[in-house]
Design an enzyme around this catalytic site. Structure first.
Site, PDB file in Angstrom:
ATOM      1  N   THR A 427     -20.717  18.431  28.416  1.00 15.46           N
ATOM      2  CA  THR A 427     -19.754  18.126  29.472  1.00 15.46           C
ATOM      3  C   THR A 427     -19.845  19.169  30.580  1.00 15.46           C
ATOM      4  O   THR A 427     -20.395  20.249  30.383  1.00 15.46           O
ATOM      5  CB  THR A 427     -18.311  18.060  28.912  1.00 15.46           C
ATOM      6  N   THR A 445     -18.951  13.739  31.620  1.00 15.74           N
ATOM      7  CA  THR A 445     -19.604  14.005  30.338  1.00 15.74           C
ATOM      8  C   THR A 445     -20.477  12.843  29.909  1.00 15.74           C
ATOM      9  O   THR A 445     -20.313  11.720  30.409  1.00 15.74           O
ATOM     10  CB  THR A 445     -18.519  14.240  29.257  1.00 15.74           C
ATOM     11  N   GLU A 466     -20.091   8.475  23.620  1.00 18.40           N
ATOM     12  CA  GLU A 466     -18.643   8.714  23.691  1.00 18.40           C
ATOM     13  C   GLU A 466     -17.858   8.003  22.586  1.00 18.40           C
ATOM     14  O   GLU A 466     -16.753   8.426  22.247  1.00 18.40           O
ATOM     15  CB  GLU A 466     -18.132   8.251  25.061  1.00 18.40           C
TER      16      GLU A 466
END
Ligand code: GLU
Length: 623
Positions: A427, A445, A466
């Site tokens: 990130t 990110t 994610e």
């Protein structure tokens, strides 16, 4: 609470290593353990951790990206234009942390309206995602985190490009193609590989080597690009140019979206891979339905300042906010730095207990944002903190909807299992400000450093992982878990891009990467500055400790050299140099920030050493 006295950036700045040592010996200052400032590599733009001046500012982890943002400001662009340009450049030079294959959260202060707005650019779960998504049907057991990361299953609908276009459409002054130009130039001409890029590639070498386009791009000649060599990404330059020409619909409704979905569904592995990259379920229709909503920020008041950050699906705003509300009930000051650190750790511990219980995507469960960020609830939770002992984790979560906040003091016997979560250095965070007074704080990110390891063939960018920010199974059996996977749902984040106002005017902007340690990094910088009177740059440089409702507090090695540590241990605090994932914590976070000084100057600050040192620039430097 009184407004904090703003420390003079000049007066409190330690200039030499000897001065740092002397100051530590004298005061036991928490700014002790600054490493030597990073120096630029030949060919790189300047990598200065602090810049002060007028006319706008940018701070990011990369000198190339900061320069790209500054160029936009210099040509009349505003803070939003500069933020998108900086982010687009980060997609080139920080491809393992950010890019159009990922997502993020954007916070914007508008100087005309004096209002703070946010954009939720978080990735969403594919339309066929179910609660048991990460349960292996063969074994009935959850996949290991590593198996899930390295798969198409971890890829969520990317939100970064939609964030950029939403921000530019609403508040920007230049077209997307102009904002992408700096990134296009860097991707075409190349950038000098620094030790961080080299190390991040090496760290990922085993999994990158399994995916044909990833190995081709990031492991030229089968090895990480050498430090000092020039790295080019012509595929990404072409992709940005295509988006510049066709607009974002080529991604969300066109050929790029189809390729993203196809790549997630069929990870392009080498023949006979040694790792099992499971196919994902993301579709072009998921991209076509993606939205990046503009939503209200979280808000708390702390010491007369208004603190704005991100609402769910991030837990950043509520958790930093709750911890500040708890801290408001104590005299946190430089006169007792043991109690200051102890109270910081404990406030964070309690806020994390509540975060784990309550925060997830608010479209899927009732997240009591107002309650969690209310001053009353902070007061109710604050009775758990004792100046003479340390709480035992996991702390029983409270309930802001019931009288007393569902809190009995002293705390009862801990129940459930300890929180574990990821806390890598993935990130990236950037901050921008312009000459008109607009401010952006933006964290973006692709989740893990290197995301899912899957590069879209011929397109030069990695896909996120994610979806592994969802809990694979309920964290506390028998207790509702708001962060289980679901179709269209956004996994809980810890990203905490934050803007502070004083009397409606910018006071500070900050944020950091670092998974769940983002929250503690932002909180600790605020405590360092607002309570302990450190300058922003010293607040960023100070050694970090991260308490996330665990029996041990993760710390950087430099933290253990602080003179306060024995007294903290005597209170029952336990410190660890190894995070729950087993990863050592030589560094926690990599922050950037802006401070708006009373004389009208802006001080832009970045890390002096973490992650190789960041890069802060202002349009018209005064020193
Ligand atoms: N995916 C993480 C989050 O949203 C950020 C990743 C990191 O910083 O390590 O909180």
């Amino acid at each position: 609470m009184p407004t904090p006295t703003r420390p003079s950036p000049r007066r409190r700045r330690f200039r030499t290593a000897a001065a740092v040592v002397a100051a530590v010996a004298l005061t036991g200052s928490l700014t002790a353990a600054r490493s030597a400032p990073n120096t630029s590599l030949p060919g790189e733009p300047p990598r200065t951790p602090v810049a002060t001046g007028y006319g706008g500012a940018v701070s990011s982890v990369s000198p190339y990206a900061t320069q790209a943002g500054l160029n936009v400001l210099k040509h009349g662009g505003n803070a939003v234009d500069a933020a998108v340009a900086t982010a687009a450049a980060l997609g080139v030079v920080e491809p393992y942390s950010a890019g159009i294959g990922g997502g993020g959260f954007f916070v914007y202060y508008d100087a005309r309206t004096h209002r703070v707005s946010t954009i939720d650019g978080r990735e969403t779960g594919p339309s066929t995602m179910t609660t048991d998504f990460f349960i292996d049907p063969k074994t009935g057991q959850p996949l290991s985190f590593t198996e899930a990361v390295n798969s198409g299953l971890s890829v969520g609908t990317p939100g970064t490009l939609k964030t950029w276009t939403t921000a530019l459409d609403k508040w920007g002054s230049i077209p997307l193609k102009k904002a992408l130009q700096g990134g296009i130039d860097i991707a075409q001409d190349g950038f000098v590989v620094d030790p961080t890029f080299n190390a991040f590639t090496a760290m990922n070498q085993a999994r990158f080597s399994q995916i044909v386009p990833t190995a081709k791009l990031f492991l030229p000649n089968g090895a990480p690009p050498a430090v000092g060599s020039v790295f080019k990404n012509p595929d990404l330059a072409k992709t940005y140019k295509l988006i510049a020409k066709e607009g974002p619909s080529v991604f969300y409704h066109g050929v790029l979206g189809q390729e993203v979905a196809n790549t997630a569904q069929h990870p392009p592995t080498i023949a006979n891979p040694t790792m099992n990259f499971r196919p994902g379920v993301l579709t072009a229709s998921d991209l076509a339905h993606y939205t990046a909503p503009v939503q209200a920020p979280t808000h708390v008041s702390y010491k007369g300042l208004d603190v704005y950050s991100i609402a769910p699906p991030s837990s950043g705003g509520t958790t930093v906010g709750e911890a500040l509300n708890i801290l408001s009930n104590f005299d946190v000051s430089p006169s007792d730095q043991v109690q200051a650190l102890h109270t910081y750790d404990e406030a964070s511990r309690i806020a994390f207990a509540d975060r784990n219980r309550w925060v997830g995507d608010a479209a899927f469960s009732n997240v009591p944002v107002k309650g969690l960020t209310s001053a009353l609830y902070g007061k109710e939770r604050s009775c758990l903190i004792s100046p003479t002992s340390t709480l035992t984790s996991p702390v029983k979560p409270g309930d802001p909807s019931v009288p007393g906040g569902g809190t009995t003091c002293p705390s009862g016997t801990p129940t459930g299992t300890e929180y574990t979560g990821t806390e890598g250095l993935s990130t990236t965070h950037l901050v921008t400000a312009d000459r008109w007074g607009n401010v952006v704080s933006y964290t973006l990110t692709i989740e893990q450093t290197g995301g899912s390891a899957i590069t879209v063939p011929g397109r030069g960018f990695l896909l996120n992982n994610e979806m592994t920010d969802f809990d694979f199974t309920p964290v506390h059996p028998g207790q509702p878990d708001p962060n289980l996977p679901d179709a269209g749902k956004r996994p809980r984040s810890s990203m905490s891009p934050t803007i502070l106002l004083k009397d409606g005017r910018p006071y500070m902007a900050l944020g950091s990467p670092g998974g769940a340690t983002i929250i503690t990094t932002v909180l600790q910088i605020l405590v360092n500055h607002l309570d302990l009177g450190m300058s922003l740059e010293d607040s960023i440089a100070a050694p970090r400790a991260s308490q996330r409702d665990r029996s041990v507090t993760d710390v950087e090695p430099a933290f253990l050299t602080l003179p306060q540590v024995p007294a903290l241990e005597a209170l029952g605090e336990k410190f660890s140099l190894v995070a729950p994932s087993g990863t050592p914590t030589p560094e926690i976070g990599a922050a950037t920030g802006l401070e708006f000084l009373p004389n009208g100057e802006i001080q832009a600050a970045a890390e002096p050493a973490r992650r190789g040192g960041g890069s802060a620039m202002v349009v018209h430097p005064v020193r």
